[in-house]
Design a protein around this motif. Structure first.
Motif, PDB file in Angstrom:
ATOM      1  N   PHE A 184      62.783  35.915  45.789  1.00 35.12           N
ATOM      2  CA  PHE A 184      63.218  34.887  46.402  1.00 35.12           C
ATOM      3  C   PHE A 184      64.537  36.563  46.730  1.00 35.12           C
ATOM      4  CE2 PHE A 184      66.145  32.629  49.020  1.00 35.12           C
ATOM      5  CZ  PHE A 184      65.261  32.647  49.998  1.00 35.12           C
ATOM      6  N   MET A 185      63.494  37.127  48.527  1.00 42.24           N
ATOM      7  CA  MET A 185      63.703  37.699  48.966  1.00 42.24           C
ATOM      8  C   MET A 185      64.497  37.113  50.441  1.00 42.24           C
ATOM      9  SD  MET A 185      61.427  40.853  47.515  1.00 42.24           S
ATOM     10  CE  MET A 185      60.202  39.748  47.643  1.00 42.24           C
ATOM     11  N   LEU A 186      65.478  37.316  51.033  1.00 43.62           N
ATOM     12  CA  LEU A 186      65.563  37.157  52.636  1.00 43.62           C
ATOM     13  C   LEU A 186      66.312  38.315  53.258  1.00 43.62           C
ATOM     14  CD1 LEU A 186      67.164  34.044  54.048  1.00 43.62           C
ATOM     15  CD2 LEU A 186      67.751  36.292  55.179  1.00 43.62           C
ATOM     16  N   HIS A 187      64.973  39.255  53.807  1.00 38.16           N
ATOM     17  CA  HIS A 187      65.485  40.251  54.665  1.00 38.16           C
ATOM     18  C   HIS A 187      66.238  40.127  56.246  1.00 38.16           C
ATOM     19  CE1 HIS A 187      62.965  42.262  51.464  1.00 38.16           C
ATOM     20  NE2 HIS A 187      64.129  41.992  51.127  1.00 38.16           N
ATOM     21  N   TYR A 188      67.368  40.234  56.422  1.00 35.81           N
ATOM     22  CA  TYR A 188      68.132  39.867  58.016  1.00 35.81           C
ATOM     23  C   TYR A 188      67.599  41.945  58.352  1.00 35.81           C
ATOM     24  CZ  TYR A 188      71.797  39.086  60.618  1.00 35.81           C
ATOM     25  OH  TYR A 188      72.806  39.397  62.049  1.00 35.81           O
ATOM     26  N   SER A 189      67.626  41.041  59.494  1.00 37.05           N
ATOM     27  CA  SER A 189      67.530  42.415  60.759  1.00 37.05           C
ATOM     28  C   SER A 189      68.275  42.085  61.892  1.00 37.05           C
ATOM     29  CB  SER A 189      65.989  42.501  60.463  1.00 37.05           C
ATOM     30  OG  SER A 189      65.879  43.478  61.848  1.00 37.05           O
ATOM     31  N   PHE A 190      69.132  42.650  62.290  1.00 39.31           N
ATOM     32  CA  PHE A 190      69.634  42.821  63.485  1.00 39.31           C
ATOM     33  C   PHE A 190      69.553  44.126  64.984  1.00 39.31           C
ATOM     34  CE2 PHE A 190      74.068  43.268  66.360  1.00 39.31           C
ATOM     35  CZ  PHE A 190      74.106  41.701  66.243  1.00 39.31           C
ATOM     36  N   PRO A 191      68.536  43.965  66.078  1.00 38.78           N
ATOM     37  CA  PRO A 191      68.301  44.876  66.411  1.00 38.78           C
ATOM     38  C   PRO A 191      69.117  45.329  67.700  1.00 38.78           C
ATOM     39  CG  PRO A 191      66.899  43.281  66.610  1.00 38.78           C
ATOM     40  CD  PRO A 191      67.652  42.474  65.333  1.00 38.78           C
ATOM     41  N   PRO A 192      69.176  46.410  68.541  1.00 36.63           N
ATOM     42  CA  PRO A 192      70.217  46.466  68.943  1.00 36.63           C
ATOM     43  C   PRO A 192      69.876  45.681  70.434  1.00 36.63           C
ATOM     44  CG  PRO A 192      69.281  48.564  68.723  1.00 36.63           C
ATOM     45  CD  PRO A 192      68.063  47.644  67.884  1.00 36.63           C
ATOM     46  N   PHE A 193      68.475  45.126  70.359  1.00 40.45           N
ATOM     47  CA  PHE A 193      68.511  44.569  71.881  1.00 40.45           C
ATOM     48  C   PHE A 193      68.741  43.075  71.897  1.00 40.45           C
ATOM     49  CE2 PHE A 193      64.872  43.129  69.404  1.00 40.45           C
ATOM     50  CZ  PHE A 193      64.974  41.880  68.673  1.00 40.45           C
ATOM     51  N   SER A 194      68.953  42.223  70.612  1.00 41.26           N
ATOM     52  CA  SER A 194      69.892  40.835  70.564  1.00 41.26           C
ATOM     53  C   SER A 194      71.083  40.883  71.545  1.00 41.26           C
ATOM     54  CB  SER A 194      69.917  40.772  68.384  1.00 41.26           C
ATOM     55  OG  SER A 194      70.835  41.613  68.677  1.00 41.26           O
ATOM     56  N   ILE A 195      71.643  41.641  70.892  1.00 41.38           N
ATOM     57  CA  ILE A 195      72.973  41.857  72.173  1.00 41.38           C
ATOM     58  C   ILE A 195      73.240  43.249  73.433  1.00 41.38           C
ATOM     59  CG2 ILE A 195      74.856  41.504  69.856  1.00 41.38           C
ATOM     60  CD1 ILE A 195      75.074  44.025  69.696  1.00 41.38           C
ATOM     61  N   ASN A 196      71.828  43.349  73.509  1.00 36.66           N
ATOM     62  CA  ASN A 196      71.511  44.478  75.150  1.00 36.66           C
ATOM     63  C   ASN A 196      71.933  45.791  74.474  1.00 36.66           C
ATOM     64  OD1 ASN A 196      70.010  45.071  76.997  1.00 36.66           O
ATOM     65  ND2 ASN A 196      71.796  44.102  78.642  1.00 36.66           N
ATOM     66  N   GLU A 197      71.781  46.421  73.374  1.00 37.30           N
ATOM     67  CA  GLU A 197      72.643  47.359  73.113  1.00 37.30           C
ATOM     68  C   GLU A 197      71.619  48.349  72.919  1.00 37.30           C
ATOM     69  OE1 GLU A 197      75.472  47.631  70.831  1.00 37.30           O
ATOM     70  OE2 GLU A 197      76.873  46.425  71.799  1.00 37.30           O
ATOM     71  N   VAL A 198      71.981  49.812  73.379  1.00 36.03           N
ATOM     72  CA  VAL A 198      70.841  51.083  72.897  1.00 36.03           C
ATOM     73  C   VAL A 198      71.315  52.056  71.629  1.00 36.03           C
ATOM     74  CG1 VAL A 198      69.336  53.615  73.558  1.00 36.03           C
ATOM     75  CG2 VAL A 198      69.999  51.391  74.861  1.00 36.03           C
ATOM     76  N   ALA A 199      70.974  51.851  70.092  1.00 35.58           N
ATOM     77  CA  ALA A 199      71.347  52.116  69.059  1.00 35.58           C
ATOM     78  C   ALA A 199      69.756  52.903  68.172  1.00 35.58           C
ATOM     79  CB  ALA A 199      72.282  51.386  68.073  1.00 35.58           C
ATOM     80  N   LYS A 200      70.608  53.601  67.118  1.00 42.44           N
ATOM     81  CA  LYS A 200      69.254  54.039  66.741  1.00 42.44           C
ATOM     82  C   LYS A 200      68.496  52.749  65.456  1.00 42.44           C
ATOM     83  CE  LYS A 200      69.474  58.770  67.933  1.00 42.44           C
ATOM     84  NZ  LYS A 200      70.069  60.744  67.145  1.00 42.44           N
ATOM     85  N   ARG A 201      67.831  53.112  64.935  1.00 46.33           N
ATOM     86  CA  ARG A 201      67.935  52.359  63.997  1.00 46.33           C
ATOM     87  C   ARG A 201      67.621  53.319  62.603  1.00 46.33           C
ATOM     88  NH1 ARG A 201      68.729  47.137  63.213  1.00 46.33           N
ATOM     89  NH2 ARG A 201      66.608  46.629  62.185  1.00 46.33           N
ATOM     90  N   GLY A 202      68.349  52.632  61.479  1.00 52.36           N
ATOM     91  CA  GLY A 202      69.168  54.016  60.321  1.00 52.36           C
ATOM     92  C   GLY A 202      67.936  53.475  59.466  1.00 52.36           C
ATOM     93  N   GLY A 203      68.390  53.167  58.110  1.00 53.60           N
ATOM     94  CA  GLY A 203      68.438  52.380  56.710  1.00 53.60           C
ATOM     95  C   GLY A 203      68.924  51.571  56.522  1.00 53.60           C
ATOM     96  N   LEU A 204      68.937  51.074  55.073  1.00 56.33           N
ATOM     97  CA  LEU A 204      69.654  50.480  54.844  1.00 56.33           C
ATOM     98  C   LEU A 204      71.478  49.969  55.880  1.00 56.33           C
ATOM     99  CD1 LEU A 204      69.222  48.926  50.906  1.00 56.33           C
ATOM    100  CD2 LEU A 204      68.494  47.950  53.141  1.00 56.33           C
ATOM    101  N   ASN A 205      71.298  49.018  55.980  1.00 53.24           N
ATOM    102  CA  ASN A 205      72.678  48.918  56.847  1.00 53.24           C
ATOM    103  C   ASN A 205      73.821  47.730  56.243  1.00 53.24           C
ATOM    104  OD1 ASN A 205      74.865  47.085  59.200  1.00 53.24           O
ATOM    105  ND2 ASN A 205      74.369  48.570  60.053  1.00 53.24           N
TER     106      ASN A 205
END
Length: 990
Positions: free
Chosen positions: A446-467
Motif C-alpha cells: 500500500f503506497m500513498l504518494h502526495y504531490s504539492f505542485p506550485p500552482f496550488s499556491i499560485n507560485e512558480v517553482a521547479k519540480r525536482g526529486g523527492l521532497n
C-alpha cells in the motif's frame, strides 16, 4: 573537562611499575582508561615527560612509539529493560559533536557541525538533517548497478524529519547559522529501529558541541501488546502491537509526537503519552553527565535580531493597517496576501526615506512578527479567527466520489479553499514496492504518494526529486488509511493512492486522508469504514519572565495563516472508533502535555463532523465489477510448470494483454477486463497446463489423425485421444470430415483408459439435438401398421415402453409399408388378405402428418411380430429366396426391393444403439459397445479375442478377475478403449 583526545601524560601508576611489567602497559591502560584504546600514528615528540611520584622511574617507563591513547567517555543506563549507552571520543573526533549510541548490537553515530558565520540577512534557521542507512550495517552489498548507495530513500528522509522536528524549536531565536546533522547506522542487528536511537544521539552530540542549543531532549518509542504498554519494543514486538508511538520531550514539556495506531481511543492514547514522558526523560540525565565530562563550552554567536527601536518604528507604521485587513471578512487568501504586501511596501518606502538601514534589513521579518501579534491578540482576547469562524468550527465541506469513472477509483475533497484530488490504482502483488531497509518488511503493498505542485499556491517553482515535505505528508496519510485496509490474504491487490493538491490553504495532508478514504471505497476496496482527519492549532500567551503559558486557545481546522502564526500543528486522523495516525509539530520550545491531551477532544468532534459528510457521499465500498477495476487471478503451479511459465511469460503478456507476476511459487494474473483475463487463462492452460480434471473443458490442437480418431495436444503439451465416436452426436464415417491437423478445439476430458491415456470428447461440448413437441395432444395410433416380410435377425431384442418418432420418420414407414404391400402382391405374397382390416391406403398415409407420433412399446412389438409372421408365411419374399432367385438370374424379381425396404424399415425401427451385439463390425465399433467374442489365444497376461468378422482384440487379466478361459470359448465383452495402434481393448461383461 577532558577535551583533548591525545594523552599528554602517562598515568602515574604506570611510572611507578617495575620495568618487569612494562610489557603489560597496554592491558593496564585498558583497565584505567574509560574505554578501549586504538592504535594510530606515532605520538608527538613534544609529549610531556613521564610524571611519577618516584623520580627513578621516569627514565624507565616511556611511551612505546606508535601508540596513541584515546580518551573516550561512556554513559550507560537502562530503559524498558534495554541496556543503552552513549559514547564519545573514540571516532569522528574532528566533528563539533559526535556520539555513538548503542543498544544490543545496533550502533548509530550522530555528528553535528556548524558554519562559522551566517551568510547575509537570513530570517530562518538553515538546519539540515541527513540520516543514512548503508547496507554494510547489515552485512549486505547493495544490489544497484554501481553496487553503492544512491540518493536518499523515503525511509531515510522520514528518519531525518523525525530528528529535525524535536530539535529545531530549541535553537535560540535569531540563530541563523547553518547547522548540519549527520546520522549514520554503523551496525544493525535487525531487532531495533535505529531512528529513535539516532534522535537521542543527535541530542547528545548537540550537548557536546559549542552550538547554542536549549537541550537536551529524550525520545522514546512505545508500543502496546495485549493492552500493555511496551517501551523500546523490538521490530517483532511492533508487528504485534496496535500502537507505534514516538514521543519527544524536554524535562517538563512535549516537543514532538508521531503515532501510527489501529483505532486507539483518545483515553488510551492519553495514558500512553503520560507513561511515555517519564521514560523519555531518562535519556536526559545521561546526556548531561556526558556533557560535563567531554562537552565543549558554548561559543558566542552573533544573533540576527532587529533592534527594539527599529521594531517599534515598523510596528507603529504597520499595526493599524494590518488590523484593518483582518477585520474585513471579504478578504480571501490571495486578496489578504496582496493587501499585506502593499503594507510592507509602504513601510519599506518610509524607512528608505528615513535611511534606517537596520529597519530595512529586517523589515520583512518585523512586519511578519507584527502580523502574528495582531492575529494572536484577536484570537486570545476576542475569540475571532482570520476567516470569522468559531474556534471549534470546521470549514464548509465538498465531497465527490467517482470523479473520473474510467479510473479504478477517484474522489475530490474540499475543505474551505483547500482542495485535493485522490485517485486509486490497483495492481498485482508483484507490483508491491521493494524496500532495501535494514529493518522492517521487504515489500510494501500500500503506497500513498502526495504531490504539492506550485500552482496550488499560485507560485512558480521547479519540480525536482523527492521532497521531504511531500514524503512526510504522504506517509502520514498512508499510516492513517492503513488501519482500515483488508488483510492481504483476503485482498491480495497492490494499492497506490495519488494525492494531487489542487489548492492549499491549510492541512492538505488531512484532506488527503479524507479524499483517499472515499477513493478507496469508490474503487471497491472493502475498507471497514471511513477515515477522516483534521488539524488542531494553538495560540498562547507566555510570561516572559518564567516562560510559562498564562492563557491559550485551541483552534479546530486551522488555516495556513493560522498555522504560520500559531504555536502548533496537531494533525489527528481516525475513524469513529479511534485514532489511526497523529503528527505533532510545534514552534515554541515545548508545550505542556496537558494542553496536548486537551486538544484531542475538539479534534474528535471535528473528525466526526467530517465523517458524516463523507458518508453522505459514499458510505460503503462499491462492487469492483461496477467500475474499471482490474481482474486478478491467483494460480498455483509445480516447479516444472513454473519454469515453463517463466519462459513463456512475455508471450502470454503480449498475446493475451494481461500482466503476469510470479512470487513464491504463486502466479498472479492482472487484466483490465474479464475477457482479457479469460484469454490469459486459456493461454496459460494451453502453454503450461494445469491438473487434469474429468468433466472440464480444455483448449487443444489436433496433432495427428487416425482411422479410429484423432490425437490432440492440450494442457501444456499433454496428449489425448479424441475417438471417432466422440466427434459428433451424428454418426461419423471419416475422422477427417470433422477435424483436421492443426485445428484448435474445445474438448472435454471424459476420463482415462486402462493404460492411463486421456480420453477426450468433442460432442460433450456440443449442444444435444433437441426434439420439439407441439403443444397440441399427439395422436396415438390405435392399430398397428401394415404387416410385411422382414428377416428375423433384424428384430430388436428389447423395446422401450414408449417410442417417440418424428412425423417424417413415421410417414416414411407408412410409405414403405404401402410399397411393400404393392410389390408383395406381385410376388404372390398377399399380406393384406390376411389382415384386411389393417390395410393402409395412400389417402390414410397422407393424413399421418403430426410432427411426432408416440407409440406404446407393446404396439411396436406387435408390429414386429406381425412382420416376422408374414415373412415366415411367404418364403418367396424372404431374404434367402430372394438371393436364390437372384443367383438363378431372375433379375426382374421385385422381391428384392421388398427385402431392401424391409431392411430399411428394420433399421428405422431399431436404432443403432439397440442393434444386436453379434452384428457389430470392427470398423464401426464404439467405446461402450457390447458384443460376443471367441477366445482365440490365451497369453500370460490376457486373451486374444476374435470377433465375428475375423478381427481381433485384446483383454487384460484383472487381479481379482476370472482367468480360467478355454480357446474357442465365447465371452460377452464391452469395448473399453483402443491402443495407440488402433487395436480394440475389451473388458468382460459382468
Amino acid at each position: 573537562m577532558a577535551t583533548s583526545l591525545l594523552r599528554k601524560n602517562v598515568h602515574p601508576l604506570m611510572a611507578a611499575c617495575p620495568s618487569l611489567l612494562s610489557s603489560l602497559r597496554l592491558s593496564l591502560l585498558r583497565s584505567i582508561s574509560s574505554s578501549p584504546m586504538r592504535f594510530s600514528a606515532p605520538l608527538s615528540e613534544s609529549s610531556s615527560e613521564v610524571e611519577s611520584d618516584s623520580p627513578s622511574s621516569s627514565t624507565n617507563l616511556s611511551p612505546r612509539p606508535g601508540v596513541k591513547i584515546l580518551d573516550s567517555y561512556k554513559e550507560e543506563f537502562e530503559i524498558g529493560s534495554r541496556a543503552i549507552s552513549f559514547e564519545t571520543g573514540k571516532i569522528a573526533r574532528f566533528a563539533n559533536g559526535a556520539v555513538v549510541i548503542s543498544m544490543d548490537d545496533t550502533h548509530v553515530l550522530s555528528t553535528v557541525a556548524c558554519a562559522k558565520s551566517g551568510e547575509g540577512a537570513r530570517d530562518f534557521l538553515p538546519l539540515t538533517v541527513d540520516y543514512q542507512e548503508k547496507q554494510f550495517a547489515q552485512g549486505v552489498i547493495p544490489t544497484t548497478y554501481m553496487r553503492r548507495e544512491g540518493a536518499p530513500k523515503e525511509r531515510e528522509l522520514l528518519c531525518g524529519r523525525l530528528i529535525d522536528r524535536p530539535i529545531r524549536p530549541l535553537f535560540p531565536p535569531g540563530f541563523y547559522h547553518e547547522v548540519q546533522v549527520t546520522a549514520n547506522v554503523l551496525s544493525s542487528d535487525g531487532k531495533h529501529d535505529p531512528d529513535v536511537m539516532a534522535a537521542n544521539a543527535t541530542s547528545a552530540a548537540l550537548m557536546l558541541s559549542d552550538i547554542p542549543w536549549n537541550g537536551p531532549i529524550g525520545v522514546i518509542r512505545v508500543g502496546r501488546i495485549d493492552g500493555k504498554f511496551v517501551f523500546n519494543p523490538t521490530m517483532d514486538e511492533l508487528s504485534l502491537s496496535d500502537l507505534n508511538l514516538v514521543y519527544a520531550c524536554t524535562k517538563d514539556k512535549t516537543l514532538m509526537i508521531d503515532v501510527q495506531a489501529r483505532e486507539i481511543t483518545e483515553r488510551d492514547l492519553q495514558a500512553g503519552l503520560r507513561l511515555a514522558h517519564p521514560e523519555a526523560v531518562k535519556y536526559i540525565e545521561p546526556q548531561i553527565r556526558l556533557a560535563e565530562k567531554a562537552g565543549k563550552r558554548k561559543r558566542e554567536y552573533r544573533l540576527s535580531l532587529i533592534s527594539d527601536k527599529s521594531f517599534e518604528k515598523i510596528k507603529s507604521l504597520s499595526e493599524s493597517p494590518i488590523e484593518e485587513v483582518f477585520t474585513d471578512p471579504t478578504y480571501g487568501k490571495f486578496e489578504r496576501g496582496e493587501a499585506l504586501e502593499k503594507i510592507a511596501q509602504t513601510v519599506k518606502a518610509e524607512l528608505e526615506e528615513e535611511g534606517d538601514e537596520d529597519g530595512l534589513k529586517y523589515v520583512s521579518k518585523a512586519i511578519d512578527t507584527v502580523r502574528k501579534q495582531v492575529i494572536r491578540r484577536r484570537i486570545i482576547e476576542k475569540g475571532l479567527r482570520v476567516d470569522g469562524r468559531q474556534l471549534d468550527e470546521v470549514r464548509p465541506l465538498y465531497c465527490e466520489s467517482g470523479t473520473y469513472p474510467i479510473l479504478h477509483g477517484s474522489s475530490l475533497f474540499s475543505r474551505g479553499d483547500t482542495q485535493v484530488l485522490c485517485t486509486v490504482t490497483l495492481g498485482a502483488p508483484g507490483d508491491a514496492q521493494r524496500l532495501d531497509h535494514i529493518v522492517g518488511p521487504p515489500t510494501k503493498r500500500f503506497m500513498l504518494h502526495y504531490s504539492f505542485p506550485p500552482f496550488s499556491i499560485n507560485e512558480v517553482a521547479k519540480r525536482g526529486g523527492l521532497n521531504r515535505r511531500e514524503v512526510g505528508h504522504g506517509t502520514l496519510a498512508e499510516k492513517a488509511l492503513l488501519a482500515v485496509l483488508p488483510p492481504e490474504d483476503d485482498f491480495p491487490y497492490t494499492l497506490r493512492i495519488n494525492s494531487e493538491v489542487m489548492a492549499s490553504d491549510g492541512s492538505t495532508s488531512m484532506a488527503t486522508v479524507c479524499g483517499g478514504s472515499m477513493a478507496l471505497m469508490d474503487a471497491g476496496i472493502p475498507v471497514r469504514e471511513h477515515v477522516a482527519g483534521v488539524s488542531v492549532g494553538l495560540v498562547s500567551e507566555v510570561d516572559p519572565a518564567t516562560g510559562e503559558i498564562t492563557d491559550y486557545r485551541i483552534l479546530t481546522d486551522i488555516l495556513g495563516l493560522e498555522d504560520h502564526s500559531g504555536d502548533m500543528d496537531f494533525k489527528i486522523a481516525g475513524t469513529r472508533k479511534g485514532i489511526t495516525a497523529i503528527q505533532l509539530d510545534i514552534k515554541p520550545a515545548g508545550i505542556p502535555l496537558d494542553i496536548i491531551c486537551e486538544s484531542l477532544e475538539p479534534a474528535r468532534r471535528g473528525r466526526e463532523h467530517i465523517l458524516v459528510r463523507m458518508e453522505q457521499e459514499i458510505s460503503t465500498a462499491r462492487a469492483m465489477n461496477d467500475g474499471s477495476a482490474p481482474r486478478l487471478a491467483t494460480l498455483k503451479f509445480s516447479n516444472d510448470s513454473l519454469r515453463k511459465l517463466i519462459i513463456n511469460r512475455k508471450k502470454i503478456e503480449q498475446e493475451a494483454g494481461a500482466r503476469v507476476s510470479v512470487s513464491d511459487g504463486t502466479v498472479t494474473l492482472v487484466a483490465k477486463t474479464q475477457t482479457t483475463m479469460e484469454k490469459a487463462l486459456e493461454k496459460i492452460d494451453f502453454l503450461i497446463g494445469r491438473q487434469i480434471e474429468v468433466g472440464k473443458v480444455y483448449k487443444g490442437v489436433v496433432s495427428s489423425i487416425k482411422e479410429y480418431g484423432a490425437f490432440v495436444e492440450f494442457n501444456g503439451g499433454q496428449q489425448g485421444l479424441l475417438h471417432i465416436s466422440e466427434l459428433s452426436h451424428d454418426p461419423v464415417s471419416k475422422v477427417s470430415d470433422v477435424v483436421s491437423v492443426g485445428q484448435q478445439l474445445s474438448l472435454m476430458c471424459i476420463g482415462q483408459d486402462l493404460r492411463g491415456n486421456l480420453k477426450l470428447s468433442l460432442k460433450a461440448t456440443l449442444p444435444t439435438p433437441k426434439k420439439n413437441l407441439l403443444d397440441s395432444p399427439v395422436p396415438v395410433a390405435s392399430q398397428p401398421p401394415q404387416e410385411t416380410t422382414i428377416s428375423e435377425d433384424v428384430i430388436s431384442n428389447s423395446t422401450p415402453p414408449v417410442i417417440i418418432r418424428p412425423a417424417e420418420e413415421c410417414d416414411s414407414i407408412s410409405n414403405k409399408l404401402l410399397t411393400i404391400k404393392r410389390k408383395s402382391r406381385k410376388a404372390s405374397v398377399d399380406v393384406a388378405s390376411q389382415h384386411p382390416q389393417e390395410t393402409t391406403t395412400s389417402e390414410e398415409i397422407g393424413n399421418l402428418t403430426p410432427p411426432f407420433v408416440i407409440r406404446a412399446g407393446e404396439e411396436c412389438d406387435s408390429l414386429a411380430n406381425k412382420l416376422l409372421a408374414a415373412n415366415k408365411k411367404s418364403p418367396k419374399t424372404s431374404k434367402s429366396s430372394l438371393r436364390t432367385s437372384l443367383r438363378k438370374g431372375n433379375k426382374k424379381d421385385t422381391s428384392k426391393d421388398t427385402v431392401g425396404i424391409a431392411e430399411e424399415l428394420a433399421q428405422i425401427m431399431n436404432p443403432a444403439d439397440e442393434a444386436p451385439k453379434d452384428e457389430v463390425s470392427s470398423g464401426q465399433m464404439k467405446i461402450g459397445d457390447v458384443m460376443t467374442a471367441k477366445v482365440h489365444q490365451i497369453r500370460a497376461h490376457g486373451l486374444v479375442l476374435e470377433l465375428s468378422d475375423g478381427e481381433r482384440g485384446m483383454y487384460k487379466f484383472q487381479e481379482d478377475g476370472r482367468k480360467d478361459f478355454e480357446v474357442g470359448e465365447e465371452v460377452d465383452v464391452v469395448l473399453s478403449t483402443f491402443s495407440t495402434k488402433g487395436i480394440p481393448i475389451f473388458s468382460l461383461v459382468d
